[in-house]
Scaffold this motif. Structure first.
Motif, PDB file in Angstrom:
ATOM      1  N   ILE A   1      -5.745   0.461  -5.786  1.00 40.50           N
ATOM      2  CA  ILE A   1      -6.500   1.603  -5.265  1.00 40.50           C
ATOM      3  C   ILE A   1      -8.001   1.383  -5.420  1.00 40.50           C
ATOM      4  CG2 ILE A   1      -7.000   4.058  -5.603  1.00 40.50           C
ATOM      5  CD1 ILE A   1      -4.033   4.388  -6.429  1.00 40.50           C
ATOM      6  N   LEU A   2      -8.409   0.951  -6.597  1.00 41.54           N
ATOM      7  CA  LEU A   2      -9.841   0.734  -6.842  1.00 41.54           C
ATOM      8  C   LEU A   2     -10.419  -0.330  -5.912  1.00 41.54           C
ATOM      9  CD1 LEU A   2      -9.970   0.836 -10.757  1.00 41.54           C
ATOM     10  CD2 LEU A   2     -10.862   2.543  -9.160  1.00 41.54           C
ATOM     11  N   THR A   3      -9.685  -1.428  -5.731  1.00 43.49           N
ATOM     12  CA  THR A   3     -10.182  -2.517  -4.889  1.00 43.49           C
ATOM     13  C   THR A   3     -10.257  -2.088  -3.422  1.00 43.49           C
ATOM     14  OG1 THR A   3      -9.204  -4.124  -6.407  1.00 43.49           O
ATOM     15  CG2 THR A   3      -9.840  -4.914  -4.211  1.00 43.49           C
ATOM     16  N   CYS A   4      -9.243  -1.376  -2.955  1.00 43.38           N
ATOM     17  CA  CYS A   4      -9.248  -0.918  -1.560  1.00 43.38           C
ATOM     18  C   CYS A   4     -10.392   0.059  -1.316  1.00 43.38           C
ATOM     19  CB  CYS A   4      -7.910  -0.267  -1.204  1.00 43.38           C
ATOM     20  SG  CYS A   4      -6.550  -1.450  -1.025  1.00 43.38           S
ATOM     21  N   TYR A   5     -10.635   0.926  -2.276  1.00 50.37           N
ATOM     22  CA  TYR A   5     -11.767   1.841  -2.146  1.00 50.37           C
ATOM     23  C   TYR A   5     -13.088   1.071  -2.136  1.00 50.37           C
ATOM     24  CZ  TYR A   5      -9.792   6.538  -2.339  1.00 50.37           C
ATOM     25  OH  TYR A   5      -9.155   7.716  -2.023  1.00 50.37           O
ATOM     26  N   LYS A   6     -13.194   0.088  -3.013  1.00 47.08           N
ATOM     27  CA  LYS A   6     -14.430  -0.684  -3.114  1.00 47.08           C
ATOM     28  C   LYS A   6     -14.702  -1.445  -1.826  1.00 47.08           C
ATOM     29  CE  LYS A   6     -17.865  -2.299  -5.649  1.00 47.08           C
ATOM     30  NZ  LYS A   6     -18.923  -1.432  -6.205  1.00 47.08           N
ATOM     31  N   LEU A   7     -13.644  -1.959  -1.209  1.00 39.82           N
ATOM     32  CA  LEU A   7     -13.783  -2.737   0.026  1.00 39.82           C
ATOM     33  C   LEU A   7     -13.683  -1.857   1.278  1.00 39.82           C
ATOM     34  CD1 LEU A   7     -11.645  -5.877  -0.925  1.00 39.82           C
ATOM     35  CD2 LEU A   7     -14.128  -5.595  -1.040  1.00 39.82           C
ATOM     36  N   LYS A   8     -13.543  -0.545   1.073  1.00 40.04           N
ATOM     37  CA  LYS A   8     -13.456   0.426   2.173  1.00 40.04           C
ATOM     38  C   LYS A   8     -12.255   0.168   3.090  1.00 40.04           C
ATOM     39  CE  LYS A   8     -18.414   1.351   2.168  1.00 40.04           C
ATOM     40  NZ  LYS A   8     -19.676   1.412   2.959  1.00 40.04           N
ATOM     41  N   LEU A   9     -11.143  -0.230   2.469  1.00 38.96           N
ATOM     42  CA  LEU A   9      -9.897  -0.447   3.211  1.00 38.96           C
ATOM     43  C   LEU A   9      -9.030   0.812   3.125  1.00 38.96           C
ATOM     44  CD1 LEU A   9      -9.132  -4.078   1.980  1.00 38.96           C
ATOM     45  CD2 LEU A   9     -10.213  -3.396   4.127  1.00 38.96           C
ATOM     46  N   HIS A  10      -9.616   1.944   3.477  1.00 42.15           N
ATOM     47  CA  HIS A  10      -8.932   3.221   3.265  1.00 42.15           C
ATOM     48  C   HIS A  10      -7.649   3.340   4.080  1.00 42.15           C
ATOM     49  CE1 HIS A  10     -12.507   4.316   1.102  1.00 42.15           C
ATOM     50  NE2 HIS A  10     -13.273   4.185   2.184  1.00 42.15           N
ATOM     51  N   ALA A  11      -7.654   2.808   5.310  1.00 41.85           N
ATOM     52  CA  ALA A  11      -6.473   2.930   6.169  1.00 41.85           C
ATOM     53  C   ALA A  11      -5.277   2.163   5.611  1.00 41.85           C
ATOM     54  CB  ALA A  11      -6.794   2.435   7.583  1.00 41.85           C
ATOM     55  N   GLY A  12      -5.530   1.158   4.755  1.00 49.10           N
ATOM     56  CA  GLY A  12      -4.432   0.375   4.202  1.00 49.10           C
ATOM     57  C   GLY A  12      -4.075   0.727   2.780  1.00 49.10           C
ATOM     58  N   LEU A  13      -4.715   1.762   2.256  1.00 52.79           N
ATOM     59  CA  LEU A  13      -4.537   2.098   0.844  1.00 52.79           C
ATOM     60  C   LEU A  13      -3.096   2.467   0.512  1.00 52.79           C
ATOM     61  CD1 LEU A  13      -5.758   2.643  -1.932  1.00 52.79           C
ATOM     62  CD2 LEU A  13      -6.361   4.932  -1.161  1.00 52.79           C
ATOM     63  N   LEU A  14      -2.482   3.317   1.322  1.00 53.98           N
ATOM     64  CA  LEU A  14      -1.119   3.775   1.034  1.00 53.98           C
ATOM     65  C   LEU A  14      -0.134   2.621   1.077  1.00 53.98           C
ATOM     66  CD1 LEU A  14       0.932   6.016   0.542  1.00 53.98           C
ATOM     67  CD2 LEU A  14       1.030   6.367   3.024  1.00 53.98           C
ATOM     68  N   VAL A  15      -0.187   1.825   2.143  1.00 57.69           N
ATOM     69  CA  VAL A  15       0.747   0.701   2.267  1.00 57.69           C
ATOM     70  C   VAL A  15       0.541  -0.292   1.130  1.00 57.69           C
ATOM     71  CG1 VAL A  15       1.436  -1.242   3.721  1.00 57.69           C
ATOM     72  CG2 VAL A  15       0.879   0.952   4.765  1.00 57.69           C
ATOM     73  N   ALA A  16      -0.714  -0.569   0.806  1.00 59.66           N
ATOM     74  CA  ALA A  16      -1.003  -1.536  -0.253  1.00 59.66           C
ATOM     75  C   ALA A  16      -0.461  -1.072  -1.600  1.00 59.66           C
ATOM     76  CB  ALA A  16      -2.510  -1.759  -0.349  1.00 59.66           C
ATOM     77  N   THR A  17      -0.646   0.198  -1.907  1.00 60.18           N
ATOM     78  CA  THR A  17      -0.179   0.737  -3.191  1.00 60.18           C
ATOM     79  C   THR A  17       1.342   0.750  -3.265  1.00 60.18           C
ATOM     80  OG1 THR A  17      -2.156   2.140  -3.257  1.00 60.18           O
ATOM     81  CG2 THR A  17      -0.396   2.658  -4.801  1.00 60.18           C
ATOM     82  N   LEU A  18       1.988   1.181  -2.182  1.00 66.57           N
ATOM     83  CA  LEU A  18       3.465   1.174  -2.148  1.00 66.57           C
ATOM     84  C   LEU A  18       4.008  -0.241  -2.295  1.00 66.57           C
ATOM     85  CD1 LEU A  18       4.178   3.765   0.702  1.00 66.57           C
ATOM     86  CD2 LEU A  18       4.532   4.073  -1.750  1.00 66.57           C
ATOM     87  N   THR A  19       3.388  -1.164  -1.594  1.00 67.82           N
ATOM     88  CA  THR A  19       3.818  -2.566  -1.697  1.00 67.82           C
ATOM     89  C   THR A  19       3.656  -3.085  -3.117  1.00 67.82           C
ATOM     90  OG1 THR A  19       3.218  -3.008   0.612  1.00 67.82           O
ATOM     91  CG2 THR A  19       3.384  -4.904  -0.853  1.00 67.82           C
ATOM     92  N   SER A  20       2.539  -2.753  -3.731  1.00 69.70           N
ATOM     93  CA  SER A  20       2.251  -3.245  -5.077  1.00 69.70           C
ATOM     94  C   SER A  20       3.284  -2.775  -6.096  1.00 69.70           C
ATOM     95  CB  SER A  20       0.850  -2.795  -5.488  1.00 69.70           C
ATOM     96  OG  SER A  20       0.521  -3.273  -6.765  1.00 69.70           O
ATOM     97  N   VAL A  21       3.556  -1.464  -6.103  1.00 66.71           N
ATOM     98  CA  VAL A  21       4.495  -0.950  -7.114  1.00 66.71           C
ATOM     99  C   VAL A  21       5.940  -1.317  -6.783  1.00 66.71           C
ATOM    100  CG1 VAL A  21       2.962   0.947  -7.757  1.00 66.71           C
ATOM    101  CG2 VAL A  21       4.641   1.301  -5.950  1.00 66.71           C
ATOM    102  N   ALA A  22       6.261  -1.441  -5.489  1.00 64.56           N
ATOM    103  CA  ALA A  22       7.638  -1.791  -5.123  1.00 64.56           C
ATOM    104  C   ALA A  22       7.952  -3.238  -5.499  1.00 64.56           C
ATOM    105  CB  ALA A  22       7.858  -1.573  -3.628  1.00 64.56           C
ATOM    106  N   MET A  23       6.962  -4.092  -5.479  1.00 63.90           N
ATOM    107  CA  MET A  23       7.193  -5.500  -5.812  1.00 63.90           C
ATOM    108  C   MET A  23       7.550  -5.697  -7.276  1.00 63.90           C
ATOM    109  SD  MET A  23       4.258  -7.536  -3.637  1.00 63.90           S
ATOM    110  CE  MET A  23       4.691  -9.111  -4.386  1.00 63.90           C
ATOM    111  N   VAL A  24       7.096  -4.817  -8.138  1.00 58.75           N
ATOM    112  CA  VAL A  24       7.361  -4.964  -9.572  1.00 58.75           C
ATOM    113  C   VAL A  24       8.853  -4.989  -9.857  1.00 58.75           C
ATOM    114  CG1 VAL A  24       7.002  -3.916 -11.840  1.00 58.75           C
ATOM    115  CG2 VAL A  24       5.170  -3.838 -10.117  1.00 58.75           C
TER     116      VAL A  24
END
Length: 347
Positions: free
Chosen positions: A90-113
């Protein structure tokens, strides 16, 4: 103003995208869940939006996958891994202004664990592959199946807005401006609905412009869209002047019965023009405009000469007539967007 047709087509397109994405992932031997999640959220109102947001979602998903792999290698499948992977994504996506991909990125991250236990580098590249499949399939489905086309909705909305504006105009004059005891509450006159419809139609116009710019083969609708934009602009101005009428501070109006009859005839004709576009008569419209304008100039001389009640303000009668003349001119340009402003205007 998204129609029922759009909702139905979006459901169908989402279903097709999910199926094709899962089939392709199964063929490669990849877990389809991540690709399916990406495909679901990538179906946008326009193909242009799907492509633009897909370009953002891919690097965002790569970031989420990288953090998941990194923290799994450090802490394994543990609560701290879920937390750190999500927070850093979340922090990195906000920093890079990748707001449109924030939800998918976060879901992918936690699901991979939950699913990664070894071969971390291979798992990372597989996640990139599934993300690519989801983005590509959903974009192609959005482009080919039930291609987004809002032209009919735009034309229908503009007609509906015009008809509603005519009803509001007539209601305003009949039950408010000529009856001091009438209810002047906003609830009694749904002008707010007119404003909402205009804003929703502006959104549809933006969607359709995006589609036209993306697909030159259907670029022939540019003139049609330009006409719709101009008509909507005049309706927006008409909405503004209707709002001005509702703000006129009236107590008693100095018009004679004959003058009231002239005004109400003009209002009724104007409302009819807005409600029945196919029956618009420019000659009749201009005749009514001339009658109202003549009355405006007569009242301008008479009322300002004896304006003791409002010495520093325009009398309400002049304000009302000015707004009515302005609305008449807007309606004329609404039906003839290419024509210059009406020649009969209060100064």
């Amino acid at each position: 103003m998204r129609s029922i047709h759009f909702h139905g087509s979006r459901i169908v397109k989402t279903g097709i995208a999910i199926f094709l994405t899962a089939v392709i992932c199964d063929w490669f031997g990849w877990p389809p869940v991540f690709a399916v999640i990406t495909a679901i959220v990538t179906i946008e109102p326009t193909v242009s939006d799907s492509i633009k947001k897909g370009i953002v979602r891919f690097p965002a998903s790569a970031i989420g996958s990288a953090y998941a792999v990194f923290f799994i290698s450090l802490f394994g499948n543990s609560p701290i891994t879920y937390t750190l992977a999500a927070v850093f994504t979340i922090l990195t996506c906000y920093k890079l202004k990748l707001h449109a991909g924030l939800l998918v990125a976060t879901l992918t991250s936690v699901a991979m664990v939950e699913v990664i236990h070894s071969n971390y580098l291979i798992a990372f590249f597989i996640r990139l592959g599934t993300t690519t499949v989801g983005l590509t399939v959903s974009t192609l489905v959005n482009m080919i199946v039930f291609r987004p086309d809002y032209r009919q909705d735009i034309a229908k909305n503009i007609q509906t807005i015009g008809a509603r504006a005519g009803s509001i105009l007539e209601h305003t004059f009949r039950t408010v401006l000529f009856d001091a005891a009438a209810d002047r509450k906003a609830d009694g006159i749904p002008i707010h609905q007119l404003t909402q419809d205009i804003r929703k139609t502006e959104v549809l116009l933006r969607y359709q412009r995006d589609e036209s710019s993306l697909h030159p083969l259907i670029g022939g609708d540019k003139d049609e869209l330009l006409l719709a934009e101009r008509q909507l602009l005049y309706l927006h101005n008409l909405d503004y002047h209707l709002g001005n009428l509702l703000q006129v501070p009236i107590r008693s109006l100095a018009w004679t019965e004959a003058e009231r009859a002239v005004i109400m005839d003009a209002v009724a004709a104007l409302a009819d023009d807005l409600q029945h576009a196919a029956e618009y008569d420019a000659e009749r419209h201009n005749a009514q405009l001339k009658a109202i304008t003549d009355l405006f100039w007569e009242d301008n001389e008479e009322l300002t000469k004896h304006n003791y009640i409002h010495p520093t303000k325009f009398p309400p009668e002049l304000i009302i007539l000015y707004e009515l003349v302005t609305i008449y001119d807007l309606v004329d340009r609404y039906y003839n967007p290419e024509s210059p402003a009406g020649s009969v205007q209060p100064g």
